[in-house]
Motif scaffolding. Structure first.
Motif, mmCIF file in Angstrom:
data_model
loop_
_atom_site.group_PDB
_atom_site.id
_atom_site.type_symbol
_atom_site.label_atom_id
_atom_site.label_comp_id
_atom_site.label_asym_id
_atom_site.label_seq_id
_atom_site.Cartn_x
_atom_site.Cartn_y
_atom_site.Cartn_z
ATOM 1 N N ALA A 37 -16.831 -5.157 45.636
ATOM 2 C CA ALA A 37 -16.129 -5.281 44.356
ATOM 3 C C ALA A 37 -15.939 -3.910 43.708
ATOM 4 O O ALA A 37 -14.887 -3.626 43.115
ATOM 5 C CB ALA A 37 -16.899 -6.204 43.412
ATOM 6 N N LYS A 38 -16.937 -3.021 43.831
ATOM 7 C CA LYS A 38 -16.800 -1.658 43.308
ATOM 8 C C LYS A 38 -15.673 -0.914 44.026
ATOM 9 O O LYS A 38 -14.887 -0.198 43.394
ATOM 10 C CB LYS A 38 -18.108 -0.891 43.480
ATOM 11 N N ASP A 39 -15.607 -1.074 45.350
ATOM 12 C CA ASP A 39 -14.534 -0.437 46.115
ATOM 13 C C ASP A 39 -13.171 -0.947 45.660
ATOM 14 O O ASP A 39 -12.213 -0.163 45.501
ATOM 15 C CB ASP A 39 -14.718 -0.709 47.608
ATOM 16 N N ALA A 40 -13.073 -2.267 45.455
ATOM 17 C CA ALA A 40 -11.803 -2.852 45.023
ATOM 18 C C ALA A 40 -11.444 -2.405 43.613
ATOM 19 O O ALA A 40 -10.270 -2.142 43.307
ATOM 20 C CB ALA A 40 -11.886 -4.374 45.089
ATOM 21 N N GLN A 41 -12.437 -2.311 42.738
ATOM 22 C CA GLN A 41 -12.196 -1.817 41.384
ATOM 23 C C GLN A 41 -11.590 -0.412 41.417
ATOM 24 O O GLN A 41 -10.608 -0.138 40.718
ATOM 25 C CB GLN A 41 -13.498 -1.789 40.591
ATOM 26 N N ALA A 42 -12.159 0.460 42.244
ATOM 27 C CA ALA A 42 -11.653 1.831 42.352
ATOM 28 C C ALA A 42 -10.206 1.834 42.853
ATOM 29 O O ALA A 42 -9.379 2.634 42.407
ATOM 30 C CB ALA A 42 -12.543 2.653 43.276
ATOM 31 N N GLY A 43 -9.885 0.920 43.779
ATOM 32 C CA GLY A 43 -8.523 0.843 44.297
ATOM 33 C C GLY A 43 -7.526 0.413 43.234
ATOM 34 O O GLY A 43 -6.429 0.978 43.124
ATOM 35 N N VAL A 44 -7.887 -0.583 42.416
ATOM 36 C CA VAL A 44 -6.990 -1.043 41.353
ATOM 37 C C VAL A 44 -6.851 0.031 40.273
ATOM 38 O O VAL A 44 -5.757 0.245 39.741
ATOM 39 C CB VAL A 44 -7.497 -2.367 40.750
ATOM 40 N N GLN A 45 -7.938 0.711 39.964
ATOM 41 C CA GLN A 45 -7.855 1.797 38.980
ATOM 42 C C GLN A 45 -6.923 2.902 39.466
ATOM 43 O O GLN A 45 -6.175 3.483 38.673
ATOM 44 C CB GLN A 45 -9.250 2.356 38.701
ATOM 45 N N ARG A 46 -6.951 3.169 40.742
ATOM 46 C CA ARG A 46 -6.031 4.161 41.314
ATOM 47 C C ARG A 46 -4.582 3.683 41.141
ATOM 48 O O ARG A 46 -3.686 4.475 40.798
ATOM 49 C CB ARG A 46 -6.363 4.389 42.784
ATOM 50 N N ASN A 47 -4.337 2.401 41.358
ATOM 51 C CA ASN A 47 -2.998 1.846 41.173
ATOM 52 C C ASN A 47 -2.537 1.978 39.724
ATOM 53 O O ASN A 47 -1.364 2.266 39.454
ATOM 54 C CB ASN A 47 -2.988 0.365 41.565
ATOM 55 N N VAL A 48 -3.459 1.748 38.784
ATOM 56 C CA VAL A 48 -3.121 1.843 37.356
ATOM 57 C C VAL A 48 -2.634 3.246 37.027
ATOM 58 O O VAL A 48 -1.624 3.428 36.333
ATOM 59 C CB VAL A 48 -4.336 1.470 36.489
ATOM 60 N N ARG A 49 -3.341 4.244 37.517
ATOM 61 C CA ARG A 49 -2.958 5.631 37.235
ATOM 62 C C ARG A 49 -1.590 5.971 37.825
ATOM 63 O O ARG A 49 -0.849 6.781 37.271
ATOM 64 C CB ARG A 49 -4.018 6.584 37.774
ATOM 65 N N GLN A 50 -1.258 5.357 38.955
ATOM 66 C CA GLN A 50 0.020 5.634 39.610
ATOM 67 C C GLN A 50 1.177 4.857 38.978
ATOM 68 O O GLN A 50 2.302 5.333 38.955
ATOM 69 C CB GLN A 50 -0.073 5.301 41.099
ATOM 70 N N ALA A 51 0.879 3.655 38.448
ATOM 71 C CA ALA A 51 1.944 2.769 37.966
ATOM 72 C C ALA A 51 2.347 3.038 36.518
ATOM 73 O O ALA A 51 3.479 2.739 36.126
ATOM 74 C CB ALA A 51 1.506 1.306 38.108
ATOM 75 N N PHE A 52 1.446 3.607 35.717
ATOM 76 C CA PHE A 52 1.717 3.737 34.280
ATOM 77 C C PHE A 52 1.556 5.179 33.803
ATOM 78 O O PHE A 52 0.826 5.966 34.410
ATOM 79 C CB PHE A 52 0.768 2.847 33.469
ATOM 80 N N THR A 53 2.243 5.475 32.705
ATOM 81 C CA THR A 53 2.028 6.721 31.984
ATOM 82 C C THR A 53 0.962 6.447 30.929
ATOM 83 O O THR A 53 1.202 5.671 29.995
ATOM 84 C CB THR A 53 3.321 7.215 31.314
ATOM 85 N N LEU A 54 -0.202 7.041 31.064
ATOM 86 C CA LEU A 54 -1.350 6.714 30.221
ATOM 87 C C LEU A 54 -1.633 7.824 29.216
ATOM 88 O O LEU A 54 -1.604 8.997 29.560
ATOM 89 C CB LEU A 54 -2.593 6.486 31.087
ATOM 90 N N ARG A 55 -1.921 7.425 27.991
ATOM 91 C CA ARG A 55 -2.294 8.418 26.977
ATOM 92 C C ARG A 55 -3.803 8.680 26.993
ATOM 93 O O ARG A 55 -4.267 9.676 26.442
ATOM 94 C CB ARG A 55 -1.850 7.975 25.582
ATOM 95 N N ASN A 56 -4.592 7.765 27.600
ATOM 96 C CA ASN A 56 -6.043 7.934 27.706
ATOM 97 C C ASN A 56 -6.551 7.042 28.839
ATOM 98 O O ASN A 56 -5.764 6.466 29.595
ATOM 99 C CB ASN A 56 -6.729 7.596 26.377
ATOM 100 N N GLU A 57 -7.864 6.907 28.950
ATOM 101 C CA GLU A 57 -8.474 6.153 30.049
ATOM 102 C C GLU A 57 -8.762 4.693 29.688
ATOM 103 O O GLU A 57 -9.433 3.995 30.444
ATOM 104 C CB GLU A 57 -9.796 6.841 30.456
#
Length: 239
Positions: A37-57
């Motif tokens: 689950a930790k590995d999968a969490q890291a993968g989805v978080q990586r997708n979030v950073r790639q898919a959106f323009t983020l102002r913070n974490e």
């Protein structure tokens, strides 16, 4: 070359190992599910950073996991990866769910409108929208009594605050929709920088969280399982 044969009764050792593994099975299962689950969490978080323009974490931290419990829940040992971007203070719901599957976005917390940035706003701020150009700030600058230094050196007041050389105000457009309009101080013509609407359809984004979780679970469960059994045997864990 002589051969020496020895006959041993190893049934007790086999039974001991079987008993040891049976006792360790819930622990290894729970730890493997949690690690995966930790590995999968890291993968989805990586997708979030790639898919959106983020102002913070904030959005990245909203991808979370629930660890597995070796004691189980109604006979099931399970871990999960989930999103939680809800804002408890404002009442804003989790928005990553709509990004995954699509849906309708509506105002919350007593607000009547959604503010949708237009191409004119994006020309001023192509990435993260700065604080002074966000809807709340522009609405605050659009009406009031703001001090200003006039050309003759005297102080005066104006009804709109100047923001980055522009003045902004709310006006209804020809089609009937409200908009936050803006124009350079020295010009006459204004353009819509935000449309104020009651709801908006959210298209599926490139987040692909479910696909990522499934893929990583299939790839990582086996290696995590083997690693945890090696850990148990190396450390002689007792539970």
């Amino acid at each position: 070359m002589p051969t020496f044969k020895v006959k041993l009764d190893i049934s007790q050792y086999v039974a001991g190992r079987r008993n040891f593994e049976e006792k360790q099975l819930p622990f290894v299962t729970a730890k493997t599910l949690t690690d995966t689950a930790k590995d999968a969490q890291a993968g989805v978080q990586r997708n979030v950073r790639q898919a959106f323009t983020l102002r913070n974490e904030w959005t990245v931290r909203g991808v979370r996991f629930k660890p597995a419990d070796k004691k189980g829940n109604n006979g099931r040992i399970e871990a999960d990866v989930h999103t939680d971007t809800a804002n408890r203070k404002t009442g804003a719901p989790d928005y990553l769910g709509r990004q995954e599957s699509g849906g309708t976005k509506v105002p919350y917390g007593g607000h009547q409108y959604l503010a949708v940035p237009t191409k004119y706003l994006r020309r001023m701020a192509s990435g993260v929208i700065p604080a002074e150009l966000r809807p709340k700030a522009l609405l605050g600058a659009s009406a009031g009594r703001f001090p200003v230094r006039q050309g003759n050196g005297k102080s005066g007041f104006r009804s709109q605050r100047i923001v980055n050389g522009f003045v902004f105000f709310v006006q209804r457009m020809r089609g009937g929709d409200l908009a936050i309009m803006g124009r350079p101080v020295a010009e006459r013509y204004a353009y819509p920088y935000y449309l104020l609407i009651h709801s908006a359809n959210v298209k599926r984004s490139k987040l692909e969280a479910e696909k990522t979780v499934n893929q990583i679970a299939r790839e990582r469960f086996g290696p995590n399982w083997e690693a945890n059994w090696r850990y148990v045997y190396a450390n002689g864990i007792r539970i």
